[in-house]
Design an enzyme around this catalytic site. Structure first.
Site, PDB file in Angstrom:
ATOM      1  N   ASN A   5      -5.190   6.422  -6.862  1.00 20.08           N
ATOM      2  CA  ASN A   5      -5.726   7.792  -6.762  1.00 20.08           C
ATOM      3  C   ASN A   5      -4.767   8.844  -7.323  1.00 20.08           C
ATOM      4  OD1 ASN A   5      -3.976   7.482  -4.556  1.00 20.08           O
ATOM      5  ND2 ASN A   5      -5.242   8.677  -3.157  1.00 20.08           N
TER       6      ASN A   5
ATOM      7  N   ARG B 142       1.743   9.033  -6.595  1.00 22.01           N
ATOM      8  CA  ARG B 142       1.257  10.356  -7.080  1.00 22.01           C
ATOM      9  C   ARG B 142       1.495  10.621  -8.564  1.00 22.01           C
ATOM     10  NH1 ARG B 142      -1.671  10.436  -2.793  1.00 22.01           N
ATOM     11  NH2 ARG B 142      -0.767  11.296  -0.896  1.00 22.01           N
TER      12      ARG B 142
ATOM     13  N   HIS C 291       1.392   5.345  -2.194  1.00 28.46           N
ATOM     14  CA  HIS C 291       0.911   6.332  -3.161  1.00 28.46           C
ATOM     15  C   HIS C 291       2.125   6.978  -3.819  1.00 28.46           C
ATOM     16  CE1 HIS C 291      -3.242   6.182  -1.545  1.00 28.46           C
ATOM     17  NE2 HIS C 291      -2.603   5.859  -0.429  1.00 28.46           N
TER      18      HIS C 291
ATOM     19  N   ASN D 121      -5.525   9.509   7.320  1.00 28.14           N
ATOM     20  CA  ASN D 121      -6.715   8.653   7.225  1.00 28.14           C
ATOM     21  C   ASN D 121      -6.299   7.201   7.158  1.00 28.14           C
ATOM     22  OD1 ASN D 121      -8.580  10.697   7.202  1.00 28.14           O
ATOM     23  ND2 ASN D 121      -8.707  10.827   4.971  1.00 28.14           N
TER      24      ASN D 121
ATOM     25  N   HIS E 168       0.824  -1.214   0.000  1.00 29.76           N
ATOM     26  CA  HIS E 168       0.000   0.000   0.000  1.00 29.76           C
ATOM     27  C   HIS E 168       0.858   1.263   0.000  1.00 29.76           C
ATOM     28  CE1 HIS E 168      -3.680   2.121   2.028  1.00 29.76           C
ATOM     29  NE2 HIS E 168      -3.051   2.926   1.195  1.00 29.76           N
TER      30      HIS E 168
ATOM     31  N   HIS F 260     -10.594   0.656   1.478  1.00 28.88           N
ATOM     32  CA  HIS F 260     -10.322   1.758   2.399  1.00 28.88           C
ATOM     33  C   HIS F 260     -11.652   1.971   3.126  1.00 28.88           C
ATOM     34  CE1 HIS F 260      -8.917   6.080   3.128  1.00 28.88           C
ATOM     35  NE2 HIS F 260     -10.174   6.075   3.528  1.00 28.88           N
TER      36      HIS F 260
ATOM     37  N   ASP G 189       1.437   2.760   3.548  1.00 30.29           N
ATOM     38  CA  ASP G 189       0.540   3.866   3.193  1.00 30.29           C
ATOM     39  C   ASP G 189       1.340   5.153   2.995  1.00 30.29           C
ATOM     40  OD1 ASP G 189      -1.679   5.210   2.404  1.00 30.29           O
ATOM     41  OD2 ASP G 189      -2.734   5.104   4.321  1.00 30.29           O
TER      42      ASP G 189
ATOM     43  N   PRO H 193      -4.664  14.614   4.154  1.00 29.50           N
ATOM     44  CA  PRO H 193      -4.292  13.534   5.078  1.00 29.50           C
ATOM     45  C   PRO H 193      -3.136  12.705   4.521  1.00 29.50           C
ATOM     46  CG  PRO H 193      -6.222  12.896   3.802  1.00 29.50           C
ATOM     47  CD  PRO H 193      -5.825  14.265   3.317  1.00 29.50           C
TER      48      PRO H 193
HETATM   49  O1  DOR Z   1      -3.870   9.452   4.912  1.00 24.02           O
HETATM   50  C1  DOR Z   1      -4.176   9.027   3.800  1.00 24.02           C
HETATM   51  N1  DOR Z   1      -3.648   9.549   2.677  1.00 24.02           N
HETATM   52  N2  DOR Z   1      -5.039   8.027   3.709  1.00 24.02           N
HETATM   53  C2  DOR Z   1      -5.527   7.633   2.524  1.00 24.02           C
HETATM   54  O2  DOR Z   1      -6.276   6.714   2.494  1.00 24.02           O
HETATM   55  C3  DOR Z   1      -5.174   8.336   1.296  1.00 24.02           C
HETATM   56  C4  DOR Z   1      -3.856   8.930   1.414  1.00 24.02           C
HETATM   57  C5  DOR Z   1      -3.519   9.877   0.302  1.00 24.02           C
HETATM   58  O3  DOR Z   1      -3.730   9.529  -0.861  1.00 24.02           O
HETATM   59  O4  DOR Z   1      -3.008  10.950   0.604  1.00 24.02           O
HETATM   60 ZN    ZN Z   2      -3.667   4.790   1.072  1.00 21.91          ZN
END
Ligand code: DOR
Ligand code: ZN
Length: 390
Positions: A95, A65, A63, A244, A61, A179, A271, A285
């Site tokens: 995302n 970007r 990101h 989150n 998990h 999620h 994450d 977040p």
């Molecule tokens: O804190 C978070 N940031 N939780 C998520 O599920 C998404 C993530 C984000 O893409 O920034």
């Molecule tokens: Zn995430």
């Protein structure tokens, strides 16, 4: 190219032994126990004296970007940060902008990762078009490119879509990552839907005792469910740093650690969620985790007398098995995705020194244990603490 890593303690989910590893053509050719004689020739030798060799970490998990939010992170900077943190395979969430909801954008990211030749990339596909709740993505064209689907970042509130997602996960044989916010209520619903409809479910970043109890009960029923924790939820509680799911209570944090000990928590993810300073000020977040994750996990595991073998299982073997990839163990014919760690290192990691493009991490003042000294992907040295990213 043949490389020998010698004088090293090797730890993975299957145990601990001392010896040497011979690497050839990107794979582990031979594991020598104790002082076994290396008969074959090699081009390069790495002395692991005082260090521990582990399988590269597989992050279920993160990101990256890219594309769309390159001011927060790019695939290049994200992978450089991941390699510094010991992560050799990344499951990158969907995302991005555009959202990863069609084969063309997914293929472009996979191609970019091949050209970059840093980490192995598993690109997550969105479950629904534009993360909406009316249309599922086209599994026929996307499934050949990935076996992981998720709308992570947003919750699937529409139960009909969740049912369709679970059904699709069986029909097209993929893993559905969820999620869940509100966490316990949605996990409760999803466990019920999983019991009724079948499917392959992985619950992202669980943070509460009640959620853990639901997952324990679901596993006892024999449902196909796994879950992960993040470094921050097991390291700290009751912080008001925006993430989150939020930081939870001390009893929740303790329950997650117990869940690790008794095997209900399957994996340690990151994450990794990079954000610019400006976006954080606006309330975005997320915590930038790649470069601190191993030290945070090792520190908590060590404090709670949880073995390094268990950490390796949760960072490498369990995600590999769930993803269906042959990786995550120090074993002959496995890919030479490896890390050398210094477990005696103790100190503070300064987020200002991150190679990630963003620096959003609140744990800069904490004393942590354990440092990644070297990361290798398919037999190639990609990160060396003595020499920075290669
Ligand atoms: O804190 C978070 N940031 N939780 C998520 O599920 C998404 C993530 C984000 O893409 O920034
Ligand atoms: Zn995430």
């Amino acid at each position: 190219m043949k490389t020998l890593i010698k004088n090293v303690e090797m730890v993975d989910a299957e145990g601990r032994r001392y010896g040497k590893v011979l690497i050839e053509d990107g794979k582990i050719k031979k594991v020598y126990k104790e002082k076994g004689n290396v008969k074959s020739e090699y081009d390069q030798e790495i002395d692991g004296q005082g260090l521990v060799l582990m399988p590269g970490f597989i992050d279920m998990h993160c990101h990256l970007r890219d594309p769309g939010y390159e001011y927060k992170e790019t695939m290049e900077t994200g992978m450089a940060a991941a390699l510094k943190g010991g992560f050799t395979t990344l499951v990158a969430m969907a995302n991005t902008k555009p959202i990863m909801d069609d084969a063309v954008v997914i293929k472009a990211n996979l191609d970019k990762a091949i050209v970059l030749n840093q980490c192995n990339l598993i690109q997550v596909a969105a479950l629904t078009k534009d993360f909406g709740d009316s249309e599922l993505v086209d599994f026929k064209t996307i499934r050949p490119l990935t076996n992981v689907f998720s709308n992570d970042g947003v919750s699937i509130l529409n139960s009909e879509i969740m049912v369709k997602g679970l059904e699709a996960s069986s029909e097209h044989d993929f893993l559905l990552l969820t999620h869940c916010q509100p966490e316990t209520a949605l996990v409760k619903r999803d466990v019920e839907l999983l019991a009724e409809n079948g499917g392959h479910l992985h619950v992202c970043h669980i943070s509460k005792k009640d959620t853990l109890d639901l997952i324990r009960a679901a596993k006892e029923k024999g449902l196909d469910i796994t879950c992960e924790v993040t470094p921050h939820h097991i390291f700290a509680s009751a912080m008001d740093y925006k993430v989150n799911p939020s930081f939870r209570t001390y009893p929740d944090r303790r329950a997650l650690i117990e869940g690790i000990k008794d095997g209900i928590v399957d994996m340690c993810g990151t994450d990794h969620a990079p954000h610019s300073e400006e976006d954080k000020l606006k309330g975005a977040p997320g915590i930038n985790n790649f470069e601190m994750a191993f030290a945070m996990y090792y520190t908590v595991f060590d404090q709670n007398s949880i073995s390094l073998e268990k950490l390796s299982e949760m960072l490498s073997d369990a995600p590999a098995k769930r993803l269906g990839i042959k990786a995550g163990l120090i074993k002959e014919r496995y890919p030479a995705d490896l890390v050398l760690v210094d477990l005696n290192w103790e100190g503070k990691i300064n987020p200002k020194e991150f190679v990630s493009k963003s620096k959003n991490n609140p744990f800069g003042g904490e004393t942590l244990k354990g440092k990644v000294m070297m990361t290798m992907v398919k037999g190639e040295l990609k990160y060396d603490d003595n020499g920075s990213t290669l």
